[in-house]
Design an enzyme around this catalytic site. Structure first.
Site, mmCIF file in Angstrom:
data_model
loop_
_atom_site.group_PDB
_atom_site.id
_atom_site.type_symbol
_atom_site.label_atom_id
_atom_site.label_comp_id
_atom_site.label_asym_id
_atom_site.label_seq_id
_atom_site.Cartn_x
_atom_site.Cartn_y
_atom_site.Cartn_z
ATOM 1 N N SER A 113 0.807 -1.219 0.000
ATOM 2 C CA SER A 113 0.000 0.000 0.000
ATOM 3 C C SER A 113 0.843 1.273 0.000
ATOM 4 O O SER A 113 1.604 1.522 -0.914
ATOM 5 C CB SER A 113 -0.950 -0.044 1.187
ATOM 6 O OG SER A 113 -1.855 1.015 1.124
ATOM 7 N N HIS A 114 0.745 2.052 1.050
ATOM 8 C CA HIS A 114 1.396 3.362 1.127
ATOM 9 C C HIS A 114 2.791 3.272 1.743
ATOM 10 O O HIS A 114 3.458 4.285 1.888
ATOM 11 C CB HIS A 114 0.523 4.279 1.970
ATOM 12 C CG HIS A 114 0.142 3.616 3.261
ATOM 13 N ND1 HIS A 114 -0.772 2.593 3.303
ATOM 14 C CD2 HIS A 114 0.576 3.785 4.516
ATOM 15 C CE1 HIS A 114 -0.892 2.158 4.548
ATOM 16 N NE2 HIS A 114 -0.084 2.867 5.300
ATOM 17 N N ASP A 277 -2.294 6.615 -3.363
ATOM 18 C CA ASP A 277 -1.158 5.925 -2.741
ATOM 19 C C ASP A 277 -0.547 4.855 -3.638
ATOM 20 O O ASP A 277 -0.910 4.735 -4.815
ATOM 21 C CB ASP A 277 -1.581 5.315 -1.397
ATOM 22 C CG ASP A 277 -2.466 4.096 -1.577
ATOM 23 O OD1 ASP A 277 -3.191 4.052 -2.577
ATOM 24 O OD2 ASP A 277 -2.421 3.182 -0.729
ATOM 25 N N ASP A 279 -0.818 1.627 -4.132
ATOM 26 C CA ASP A 279 -1.645 0.681 -4.886
ATOM 27 C C ASP A 279 -2.973 1.292 -5.332
ATOM 28 O O ASP A 279 -3.842 0.580 -5.848
ATOM 29 C CB ASP A 279 -1.897 -0.588 -4.063
ATOM 30 C CG ASP A 279 -2.624 -0.301 -2.773
ATOM 31 O OD1 ASP A 279 -2.453 0.805 -2.227
ATOM 32 O OD2 ASP A 279 -3.374 -1.170 -2.303
ATOM 33 N N ASP A 281 -5.572 2.754 -3.731
ATOM 34 C CA ASP A 281 -6.863 2.688 -3.036
ATOM 35 C C ASP A 281 -7.108 3.870 -2.106
ATOM 36 O O ASP A 281 -8.231 4.100 -1.681
ATOM 37 C CB ASP A 281 -7.057 1.339 -2.312
ATOM 38 C CG ASP A 281 -5.966 1.044 -1.312
ATOM 39 O OD1 ASP A 281 -5.013 1.846 -1.207
ATOM 40 O OD2 ASP A 281 -6.067 0.004 -0.635
ATOM 41 N N ARG A 282 -6.051 4.634 -1.796
ATOM 42 C CA ARG A 282 -6.249 5.795 -0.920
ATOM 43 C C ARG A 282 -6.286 7.083 -1.735
ATOM 44 O O ARG A 282 -5.806 7.121 -2.868
ATOM 45 C CB ARG A 282 -5.107 5.921 0.079
ATOM 46 C CG ARG A 282 -5.048 4.792 1.040
ATOM 47 C CD ARG A 282 -3.978 5.054 2.066
ATOM 48 N NE ARG A 282 -4.001 3.992 3.056
ATOM 49 C CZ ARG A 282 -3.531 4.105 4.271
ATOM 50 N NH1 ARG A 282 -2.970 5.236 4.661
ATOM 51 N NH2 ARG A 282 -3.586 3.099 5.115
ATOM 52 N N GLU A 363 -12.848 5.256 5.588
ATOM 53 C CA GLU A 363 -12.014 5.248 6.778
ATOM 54 C C GLU A 363 -11.260 6.562 6.884
ATOM 55 O O GLU A 363 -10.979 7.202 5.858
ATOM 56 C CB GLU A 363 -10.987 4.132 6.694
ATOM 57 C CG GLU A 363 -11.566 2.747 6.675
ATOM 58 C CD GLU A 363 -10.456 1.718 6.856
ATOM 59 O OE1 GLU A 363 -10.234 1.323 8.007
ATOM 60 O OE2 GLU A 363 -9.824 1.353 5.874
ATOM 61 N N LYS A 376 -11.347 -0.040 -1.134
ATOM 62 C CA LYS A 376 -11.439 1.407 -1.241
ATOM 63 C C LYS A 376 -10.821 1.814 -2.575
ATOM 64 O O LYS A 376 -10.062 1.048 -3.170
ATOM 65 C CB LYS A 376 -10.769 2.076 -0.067
ATOM 66 C CG LYS A 376 -9.340 1.694 0.156
ATOM 67 C CD LYS A 376 -8.920 2.145 1.538
ATOM 68 C CE LYS A 376 -7.506 1.684 1.853
ATOM 69 N NZ LYS A 376 -7.395 1.090 3.173
HETATM 70 C C1 G1P Z 1 -4.149 1.204 8.258
HETATM 71 C C2 G1P Z 1 -5.329 2.138 8.383
HETATM 72 C C3 G1P Z 1 -6.602 1.414 8.030
HETATM 73 C C4 G1P Z 1 -6.477 0.811 6.634
HETATM 74 C C5 G1P Z 1 -5.227 -0.042 6.547
HETATM 75 C C6 G1P Z 1 -5.001 -0.578 5.143
HETATM 76 O O1 G1P Z 1 -4.297 0.130 9.143
HETATM 77 O O2 G1P Z 1 -5.412 2.687 9.675
HETATM 78 O O3 G1P Z 1 -7.672 2.310 8.100
HETATM 79 O O4 G1P Z 1 -7.581 0.040 6.324
HETATM 80 O O5 G1P Z 1 -4.093 0.706 6.944
HETATM 81 O O6 G1P Z 1 -4.820 0.444 4.216
HETATM 82 P P1 G1P Z 1 -3.564 0.075 10.571
HETATM 83 O O7 G1P Z 1 -2.097 0.272 10.315
HETATM 84 O O8 G1P Z 1 -4.115 1.215 11.368
HETATM 85 O O9 G1P Z 1 -3.914 -1.264 11.134
HETATM 86 ZN ZN ZN Z 2 -3.286 1.373 -0.375
#
Ligand code: G1P
Ligand code: ZN
Length: 543
Positions: A113-114, A277, A279, A281-282, A363, A376
């Site tokens: 992800s990010h 981000d 991938d 999704d954000r 979220e 997302k």
């Molecule tokens: C974090 C974010 C959560 C999101 C997840 C995946 O998870 O807080 O909202 O769904 O990344 O992108 P966390 O690190 O808080 O468990």
């Molecule tokens: Zn992501």
């Protein structure tokens, strides 16, 4: 080509977190590490024989190598077909869409992800179900079990598959379809939104900057914004996906998307700014001189969604993760919509979407989406914003002002303490948990605690229960503090503190959240003893 059975042993710690298995890239590159986990995925879904899967990733370092291993393992275990994004690229929402649209048996998404990418950074693997959504706990628990008893895995001995060319090919008996990762997704977006109205906006000289952060949404944003919607060339920047995301964190927030943030707050700001981000999704949403927090963005999208063709008939209901601000609840109350509160992580929305209870969800961590996929979706949020701007003719700031005037403002901020000693973080949580029953009725800084508890969720669709989802302290005046440990970090523990306070006073609406929340921030430290336990007197990141 022959399938070989390779002897292996269980590897510690192969436990998917909030969103799949995330580890240091080097860990994933250790002998058998990726292979063990992929074999465990096959076990958790009752084998892959005769099945069709989607495969793609965000392009981070090791994405291409991992794709080849996964293909050889799928072929060795008798998969019928794998639909792969060209160059093994595919955004998470686009993968979710393809899984659904092609009626496949699920898919594997390679992404952290990010989190940053590179040999010294992070990698991740996640399995999504035939509905397009992340595997639920029941399935990930089976994965964990399988990793703990694994003795061998099957893999084909073969050359790399050329994933740079689109079209059908074969690996052993398994079909491979290398597809344009953008096309189907772009078509879906065109069905959901009023592209003609958005095009009209750009024709009238509306200006925008989309920062793809050298991650996977670059090609998507270019094709949709500059291609189908006619935004001027150069609207999308950092559009080429790179294995190390250009050395940055592909995390669309004011800290990591600072360049965009500075532009939007400066003299030369375009009308609209957005980022996504690693991938895809954000999302991050900005107007000229105006940053829209993710919780506010979710509330605004819910309040105005009917301006888009896909949601014209109205929303079935809405949902937010527990730590997300309750701005959404205010919209739901006024509009007479059901509003669900789920644990952190997108997987909990899946059942509500599948069951037709909600249309829109989100979220605080910059994720918003709808029933069009089961993830997302960053670009989706950006396009819904564009649709709203085109239909109302208002600026982002005007939309926010009107929203707060109608619903009041929920000031909100998340404070992250990263790479905290895991033992200390757990001790802090344990100590606070033990005190929760005594808190109701106590007065802190003149505010009375109304309720304090640890969040647990009973899924209204399948009846499953998820416990230990965050400690929360609610105040009579509408304020709230939530504490949880991240489930996606790869080093030590990340403590997240979510701080919220409400205001119905229009004079305050323009205030900076960190200022408006100063008192609540002090209470948050006092209640949990953050500094005392962790030794940190300041968070690493405030969003
Ligand atoms: C974090 C974010 C959560 C999101 C997840 C995946 O998870 O807080 O909202 O769904 O990344 O992108 P966390 O690190 O808080 O468990
Ligand atoms: Zn992501």
């Amino acid at each position: 080509m022959t399938a070989k059975s390779i002897q292996t042993k269980p590897i510690e710690g192969q436990k998917p977190g909030t969103s799949g298995l995330r580890k240091k890239t080097k860990t994933f590159m250790e002998p058998h590490y990726l292979e063990n986990f992929i074999q465990a995925i096959w076990e958790s879904i009752g084998g892959v024989k005769g099945k069709t899967l989607v495969l793609g990733g965000d392009g981070r370092y090791f994405n291409d190598r991992a794709a080849q291993v996964i293909l050889r393992m799928a072929a060795a275990s008798g998969a019928k077909k794998v639909i792969v994004g060209q160059n093994a690229l595919m955004s998470t929402p686009a993968a979710s869409n393809l899984i659904r649209q092609k009626k496949t048996d699920g898919g594997i998404i390679m992404s952290a992800s990010h989190n940053p990418g590179g040999p010294d950074e992070d990698f991740g693997v996640k399995f999504n179900m035939p509905n397009g959504g992340p595997a639920p706990e029941e399935v990930t628990n089976r994965m964990v079990k399988a990793t703990q008893s694994i003795k061998d895995y099957l893999i084909l001995e073969a050359q790399d598959v050329d994933l740079s060319k689109r079209g059908a090919t074969k690996l052993g008996d398994m079909e491979i379809d290398v597809v344009d990762p953008v096309k189907d997704y772009a078509q879906l977006m065109e069905q959901l939104f009023d592209f003609r109205a958005i095009k009209g906006l750009f024709e009238k000289g509306f200006t925008m900057r989309f920062d793809a952060m050298h991650a996977v949404t670059g090609p998507y944003a270019k094709a949709i914004l500059e291609g189908r919607l006619g935004a001027p060339a150069g609207t999308v920047v950092n559009a080429e996906p790179k294995p190390d995301f250009g050395g940055g964190h592909p995390d669309p927030n004011p800290i990591w998307a600072k360049e965009l943030m500075d532009l939007m707050m400066g003299e030369e700001a375009p009308d609209f700014g957005a980022a996504s981000d690693g991938d895809g999704d954000r999302n991050m949403i900005l107007g000229r001189g105006c940053y829209v927090g993710p919780s506010d963005s979710l509330a605004v999208l819910a309040a105005n969604a009917t301006l888009a063709p896909a949601y014209r008939e109205g929303l079935k209901g809405v949902a937010r993760s527990m730590p997300t601000s309750r701005a959404l609840d205010r919209v739901a109350a006024k509009r007479g919509l059901d509003c669900y509160e789920t644990p952190t992580g997108w997987k909990f929305f899946g059942n509500l979407l599948d069951d037709g209870r909600i249309t829109l969800c989100g979220e605080e961590s910059a994720g918003t989406g709808s029933d069009h996929v089961r993830e997302k979706d960053g670009l989706w949020a950006v396009l819904l914003w564009l649709n709203i701007l085109a239909k109302t003719g208002k600026s982002v700031q005007e939309i926010m002002d009107a929203h707060w005037a109608e619903f009041g403002r929920n000031f909100y901020s998340r404070h992250d303490y990263e790479a905290v000693d895991a033992k200390k973080a757990n001790e802090m949580m344990d100590a606070l948990r033990a005190r929760l029953p005594d808190l109701p009725g106590t007065i802190i800084h003149g505010r009375t605690v109304e309720a304090a508890n640890e969040f647990a969720y009973d899924d209204p669709v399948d009846g499953s229960r998820s416990e230990g989802q965050g400690l929360r302290v609610m105040f009579e005046d509408g304020g709230r503090i939530v504490y949880r440990l991240s489930g996606t970090g790869t080093v030590g523990a990340t403590l997240r503190v979510y701080i919220e306070d409400v205001s119905d006073d229009p004079e305050s609406f323009g205030d900076d959240p960190q200022d408006a929340l100063a008192d609540m921030i002090a209470i948050a430290d006092e209640l949990a003893g953050i500094e005392e336990h962790t030794g940190r007197d300041e968070p690493d990141v405030r969003t």
